[in-house]
Design an enzyme around this catalytic site. Structure first.
Site, PDB file in Angstrom:
ATOM      1  CE1 TYR A 141     -25.164   0.462  34.947  1.00  0.00           C
ATOM      2  CE2 TYR A 141     -26.751   2.139  35.852  1.00  0.00           C
ATOM      3  CZ  TYR A 141     -25.540   1.759  35.112  1.00  0.00           C
ATOM      4  OH  TYR A 141     -24.580   2.690  34.704  1.00  0.00           O
ATOM      5  CB  CYS A 142     -24.622  -4.323  39.187  1.00  0.00           C
ATOM      6  SG  CYS A 142     -25.586  -5.522  39.285  1.00  0.00           S
ATOM      7  CE  LYS A 143     -19.995  -8.627  33.298  1.00  0.00           C
ATOM      8  NZ  LYS A 143     -18.521  -9.493  33.457  1.00  0.00           N
ATOM      9  CD1 TRP A 170     -21.945  -3.712  30.997  1.00  0.00           C
ATOM     10  CD2 TRP A 170     -22.915  -1.752  31.167  1.00  0.00           C
ATOM     11  NE1 TRP A 170     -21.322  -3.026  30.090  1.00  0.00           N
ATOM     12  CE2 TRP A 170     -21.625  -1.826  30.130  1.00  0.00           C
ATOM     13  CE3 TRP A 170     -23.360  -0.561  31.426  1.00  0.00           C
ATOM     14  CZ2 TRP A 170     -21.597  -0.510  29.450  1.00  0.00           C
ATOM     15  CZ3 TRP A 170     -23.244   0.579  30.528  1.00  0.00           C
ATOM     16  CH2 TRP A 170     -22.397   0.395  29.346  1.00  0.00           C
TER      17      TRP A 170
END
Length: 192
Positions: A141-143, A170
């Site tokens: 996952y990231c933003k 996120w």
């Protein structure tokens, strides 16, 4: 002026464009060369708009990858399975500002793209923890999901068979009120 055709790199500076613009950016686009020989790249018109990846409707999804949603990730964060590793691919400064999903490890994909291709010893020296073994399922996952998808592709290419992407990433975690683990300066790859 001579017209040239070139591919625009989605993982590069166009990763923040809107979904339609990103799909267009992955196709061939016209560029023109000035009389001095410099090339000007045609950028998507929506550059600057955020592309939120919520559902895996992308026909270019990583083959064999698993799509994770908020409930699945929350279950993993609350009672981790030993064969699953949550991987936050944001930069350390982003984690210091927002926190991370509890139990996630940080492998920043933008500044450390080689992370899945270096030796386990070099990885441990770089990050301060052992690299997940290839029998583990890595959930990225990231933003907003864009870097997470790129990281899943890199891991798949480096030999990890079980990869997944939390496309909401996120922004979805925060919107849904997921628990946050604070990250202090000096933790992670850029530790002092």
């Amino acid at each position: 002026m001579a017209a040239r055709r070139t591919a625009v790199n989605l993982v590069g500076r166009f990763a923040r464009a809107s979904a339609p613009a990103c799909r267009a950016a992955t196709r061939w686009t016209n560029t023109s060369a000035s009389t001095l020989g410099t090339t000007r790249f045609a950028a998507p018109k929506a550059l600057g708009a955020r592309w939120y990846s919520v559902k895996n409707t992308d026909p270019d999804a990583i083959p064999g990858s698993t799509e994770w949603d908020f409930q699945m990730v929350r279950s993993q964060a609350n009672g981790p399975k030993q064969d699953v590793v949550l991987v936050d691919v944001r930069e350390p400064l982003e984690l210091q500002q927002t926190g991370k999903i509890p139990g996630a490890i940080n492998i920043p994909i933008t500044t450390a793209i080689q992370s899945f291709h270096i030796s386990p010893e070099d990885f441990a020296d770089m990050y301060g923890f052992d690299r997940p073994t290839k029998d583990k399922e890595l959930i990225f996952y990231c933003k907003a999901g864009v870097r997470a998808k790129a990281a899943a592709g890199l891991a798949k290419n480096a030999g990890w068979e079980k990869v997944g992407v939390y496309y909401g990433s996120w922004l979805d975690w925060e919107r849904e009120g997921g628990e946050v683990e604070k990250v202090k300066r000096g933790e992670g790859p850029e530790r002092d």
